[in-house]
Design a protein around this motif. Structure first.
Motif: not given
Length: 223
Positions: A148, A150, A154-158, A180, A183-185
């Motif tokens: 994950d 951050t 903002i937290t997204k899987p990678i 990308d 995905k983190y604005d």
């Protein structure tokens, strides 16, 4: 350069040791099952490196960032988890030698429409799974890391491949992760959100090349 050369020697020593190559592969953690404990190996920021490359239609830029702190978790002789904290205010641009141009780009990267480092001084990766790559060559990536990430809160899987190893109280991981930014604005200059920007466009994806060295600590932590 001395720092990079020294960390490279550590990695080479770990990855070329015959004892490591013959060890059994770690088992994949199944979601929902109890997570095994691991021994914490503390990241050595002075020996570890993190580089970035961002591309645009008309070229690219590259630089470095520094690890602030973190650890990897080791069970037996296998990496099973870890957490990495990056100091976003350590962001540097390497390819621009002109001080004015360098300062302008660096200021833009630290501004709110990019990484917003004043409000978000750190970025974090928490590893959730490490899966061995079966049949990996000795000089190739031998694991797939999932975690994950951050950035800007903002937290997204990678997921990304890496070469990992553990020997004699040291752990190492090296590889390249593709991220990308949208995905983190971080949408500035993205064709995905702004039409008609032509050759001013900045590609959505950037890469982070990492070389992590960690040293065995005294504690035991949960993965």
């Amino acid at each position: 350069m001395k720092k990079i050369a020294l960390s490279a020697l550590f990695v080479a020593a770990l990855f070329t040791a015959p004892a490591m190559a013959q060890q059994p592969a770690a088992k994949k953690t199944t979601p929902g099952t109890a997570k095994a404990a691991g021994t914490a190996y503390q990241i050595q920021p002075q020996l570890s490196t993190l580089g970035w490359v961002g591309k645009k239609v008309t070229g690219e830029h590259n630089g470095t960032i520094q690890f602030k702190e973190g650890n990897v978790l080791v069970r037996g002789n296998q990496l099973v988890g870890g957490t990495f904290v990056v100091d976003m205010n350590s962001l540097k641009v390497v390819d621009l030698t002109d001080a004015d141009s360098n300062g302008k780009l660096l200021g833009h990267l630290k501004a709110d429409d990019f990484f917003g480092t004043e409000k978000n001084p750190t970025a974090t990766l928490k590893i959730t799974n490490i899966t061995p790559i079966k049949g990996a060559a000795a000089d190739a990536n031998n694991a797939t890391i999932t975690g994950d990430l951050t950035i800007k809160g903002i937290t997204k899987p990678i997921t990304f491949p890496a070469k990992v190893g553990v020997k004699n109280g040291l752990a190492a991981a090296t590889g390249v992760a593709t991220i990308d930014r949208t995905k983190y604005d971080i949408k500035y200059g993205s064709k995905s959100f702004f039409e008609g920007i032509g050759d001013k466009a900045i590609y959505d994806e950037f890469t982070l090349s990492f070389n992590v060295i960690a040293k065995k600590g005294n504690g035991v932590a949960a993965n």
